[in-house]
Design an enzyme around this catalytic site. Structure first.
Site, PDB file in Angstrom:
ATOM      1  N   ARG A   1      12.737  43.121  41.333  1.00 16.47           N
ATOM      2  CA  ARG A   1      13.966  42.392  41.677  1.00 16.47           C
ATOM      3  C   ARG A   1      13.790  41.564  42.956  1.00 16.47           C
ATOM      4  O   ARG A   1      14.406  40.511  43.098  1.00 16.47           O
ATOM      5  CB  ARG A   1      15.122  43.369  41.854  1.00 16.47           C
ATOM      6  CG  ARG A   1      15.665  43.828  40.518  1.00 16.47           C
ATOM      7  CD  ARG A   1      16.798  44.788  40.686  1.00 16.47           C
ATOM      8  NE  ARG A   1      17.607  44.832  39.478  1.00 16.47           N
ATOM      9  CZ  ARG A   1      18.442  45.807  39.187  1.00 16.47           C
ATOM     10  NH1 ARG A   1      18.591  46.822  40.011  1.00 16.47           N
ATOM     11  NH2 ARG A   1      19.154  45.770  38.083  1.00 16.47           N
TER      12      ARG A   1
ATOM     13  N   LYS B   1      22.629  56.682  25.985  1.00 11.44           N
ATOM     14  CA  LYS B   1      24.041  56.796  25.623  1.00 11.44           C
ATOM     15  C   LYS B   1      24.507  55.779  24.597  1.00 11.44           C
ATOM     16  O   LYS B   1      24.394  54.576  24.813  1.00 11.44           O
ATOM     17  CB  LYS B   1      24.895  56.647  26.886  1.00 11.44           C
ATOM     18  CG  LYS B   1      24.878  57.877  27.762  1.00 11.44           C
ATOM     19  CD  LYS B   1      25.830  57.679  28.897  1.00 11.44           C
ATOM     20  CE  LYS B   1      26.561  58.942  29.250  1.00 11.44           C
ATOM     21  NZ  LYS B   1      27.548  58.689  30.307  1.00 11.44           N
TER      22      LYS B   1
ATOM     23  N   GLY C   1      16.794  47.181  33.783  1.00 11.18           N
ATOM     24  CA  GLY C   1      16.814  48.607  34.045  1.00 11.18           C
ATOM     25  C   GLY C   1      15.591  49.326  33.522  1.00 11.18           C
ATOM     26  O   GLY C   1      14.461  48.969  33.824  1.00 11.18           O
TER      27      GLY C   1
ATOM     28  N   GLY D   1      23.067  46.244  33.111  1.00 13.28           N
ATOM     29  CA  GLY D   1      24.491  46.211  32.774  1.00 13.28           C
ATOM     30  C   GLY D   1      24.962  44.793  32.492  1.00 13.28           C
ATOM     31  O   GLY D   1      25.693  44.541  31.528  1.00 13.28           O
TER      32      GLY D   1
HETATM   33  P1  AMP Z   1      19.953  54.410  29.570  1.00 13.26           P
HETATM   34  O1  AMP Z   1      20.261  54.723  30.993  1.00 13.26           O
HETATM   35  O2  AMP Z   1      21.063  54.667  28.622  1.00 13.26           O
HETATM   36  O3  AMP Z   1      19.273  53.065  29.373  1.00 13.26           O
HETATM   37  O4  AMP Z   1      18.848  55.472  29.154  1.00 13.26           O
HETATM   38  C1  AMP Z   1      17.572  55.533  29.721  1.00 13.26           C
HETATM   39  C2  AMP Z   1      17.098  56.940  29.667  1.00 13.26           C
HETATM   40  O5  AMP Z   1      17.169  57.403  28.331  1.00 13.26           O
HETATM   41  C3  AMP Z   1      15.660  57.136  30.095  1.00 13.26           C
HETATM   42  O6  AMP Z   1      15.645  57.784  31.320  1.00 13.26           O
HETATM   43  C4  AMP Z   1      15.058  58.002  28.994  1.00 13.26           C
HETATM   44  O7  AMP Z   1      14.335  59.102  29.490  1.00 13.26           O
HETATM   45  C5  AMP Z   1      16.283  58.486  28.245  1.00 13.26           C
HETATM   46  N1  AMP Z   1      16.012  58.801  26.845  1.00 13.26           N
HETATM   47  C6  AMP Z   1      15.435  58.023  25.916  1.00 13.26           C
HETATM   48  N2  AMP Z   1      15.309  58.682  24.757  1.00 13.26           N
HETATM   49  C7  AMP Z   1      15.808  59.919  24.942  1.00 13.26           C
HETATM   50  C8  AMP Z   1      15.951  61.075  24.126  1.00 13.26           C
HETATM   51  N3  AMP Z   1      15.541  61.066  22.861  1.00 13.26           N
HETATM   52  N4  AMP Z   1      16.520  62.168  24.666  1.00 13.26           N
HETATM   53  C9  AMP Z   1      16.928  62.172  25.942  1.00 13.26           C
HETATM   54  N5  AMP Z   1      16.824  61.106  26.771  1.00 13.26           N
HETATM   55  C10 AMP Z   1      16.270  59.996  26.282  1.00 13.26           C
END
Ligand code: AMP
Length: 404
Positions: free
Chosen positions: A39, A204, A357, A381
């Site tokens: 960044r 999520k 991210g 975001g």
């Molecule tokens: P986000 O913040 O929603 O972009 O999610 C990113 C995070 O999702 C990363 O830190 C990954 O470790 C986690 N992640 C990806 N796949 C999985 C999974 N199958 N189970 C748990 N965490 C996950």
């Protein structure tokens, strides 16, 4: 809307909102090290243009969430050092943000100088929900400059003093980063090279409902991996064991799958997964079809069959947009899916865009050359909200602007 060139005049004091919110590690003595300076590097071109024109550049940025009061753990000091290295000039850090020291520092600047104001979120007015609070901070910021450049793409989706309010007080324009990012996402929404393939992952579903809803009207294929895939799989009736699951979102995923089917859009979920009996790098690990996740086990990566299916969509795409890792890439046993997908996107001839991210961090962590992608966004975001079709307040403020 004004352009950067309209504002870049010799001797002008230009306040530039940048996104310097970089990840750092802290050692046992409290010393902080930047682990990814992407960044910081991304905001250099705009600063270079302003300096070359003889402007005096006053940078404003945030780091983390310091709760509206000064906190040395969130100081921008390490960032000022890195900025200075990248620009090849001293970048003094001004501790009191808009106070007497800031005013004196600005008064002493020469053409081409750069200063960085301390973490703007040390001032609670920055993120206040009350417009009058934000406006009073914006007025203090505006008093330090003659013009405003918005170049923090990572914050353009925020209604904040240094993002939106100050744009109403000074002649304003987007910087090169905000302009470039906006153009890329506008093109994806309105005029993408087809087929448009979107790959979503991360943890999520609830964060991505809006994006999926909007994209279902526009994409040619939607591929879903990562932790969020398990809520879709549960929606199809699969047992997902201890995998990430947002039960309250199951009806939403079912509705998306119905809509995709109605519109004839392939919505592709994992067919096999890497499972573990614990959320840890030394857990027992197996690869199984999605229908065979035993109780007590959790899916932490997509399996090789899924990689292949995703890869064949990526290989024939005209545009690929990727947001969110395919697994827990931070742990070696669960990084293969994310790595294979990142490499497939890097190798494809499609116009490739990586949402900010974690996906951008994954690319750097895996050592894949950034140049192999057409665009790596600095804003997770913000890029998602763009793809949701929302109007981003930081960009709206520039459009409304001021005719001063
Ligand atoms: P986000 O913040 O929603 O972009 O999610 C990113 C995070 O999702 C990363 O830190 C990954 O470790 C986690 N992640 C990806 N796949 C999985 C999974 N199958 N189970 C748990 N965490 C996950």
């Amino acid at each position: 809307m004004r352009t950067l060139a309209d504002l870049a005049h010799s001797g002008r004091r230009v306040l530039v909102r940048v996104d310097l919110n970089v990840p750092m590690t802290t050692d046992a003595h409290g010393a902080r090290t930047i682990t990814d300076d992407g960044r910081i590097r991304a905001c250099i071109p705009t600063i270079d243009v302003l300096r070359a024109a003889g402007c005096r550049v006053v940078l404003v940025a945030h780091l983390g969430r310091p709760k509206g009061e000064p906190n040395p753990a969130y100081s921008l000091a390490p960032v000022a050092v890195r900025l200075s290295e990248l620009l090849g000039v001293p970048v003094p850090l001004v501790e009191d943000i808009t106070g007497a020291k800031a005013q004196a520092a600005v008064a002493n600047m020469h053409d081409g100088d750069v200063i960085l104001l301390e973490n703007i979120r040390f001032d609670a007015r920055e993120t206040s929900k009350t417009a009058a609070d934000r406006e009073s901070l914006a007025a203090e910021l505006a008093a330090l400059a003659d013009a405003f450049v918005s170049d923090g793409f990572g914050v353009v989706h925020r209604e904040q003093a240094s993002v939106t309010d100050v744009a109403h007080l000074l002649p304003s324009a987007p910087g090169l980063l905000v302009r470039g990012e906006s153009e890329v996402f506008t093109r994806i929404l309105n005029d993408p090279q087809r087929p448009l393939v979107v790959l979503l992952g991360g943890s999520k579903v609830s964060d991505k409902l809006g994006v999926i809803g909007n994209l279902l009207e526009r994409v040619d294929a939607l591929l879903i991996g990562g932790g969020m895939a398990f809520t879709f799989l549960a929606g199809q009736g699969f047992e997902v064991g201890d995998s990430l699951l947002e039960s309250d979102q199951i009806p939403a995923t079912q509705e998306f799958m119905r809509r995709a089917q109605q519109r004839g859009i392939p919505l592709i979920l994992p067919s096999d997964v890497v499972i573990a009996d614990d959320f840890s790098a030394d857990a027992h690990v197996r690869t199984v079809p999605v229908g065979e996740i035993p109780p007590g086990w959790r899916g932490l990566d997509i399996g090789p069959q899924t990689v292949e299916a995703f890869q064949s969509r990526i290989d024939t795409a005209g545009t690929v947009v990727w947001n969110g890792p395919m697994g827990v890439f931070e742990m070696a046993p669960f990084a293969a899916g994310t790595e294979a997908i990142a490499r497939a996107i890097a190798a494809s001839s499609a116009f490739s865009v990586v949402g900010g991210g974690d996906s951008a961090a994954a690319i750097r962590l895996l050592g894949i050359p950034e140049n192999d992608f057409d665009h790596i966004s600095t804003g997770g975001g913000a890029s998602l909200e763009f793809l949701e079709g929302k109007r981003l307040p930081g960009l709206t403020a520039l459009e409304e602007g001021t005719e001063q």
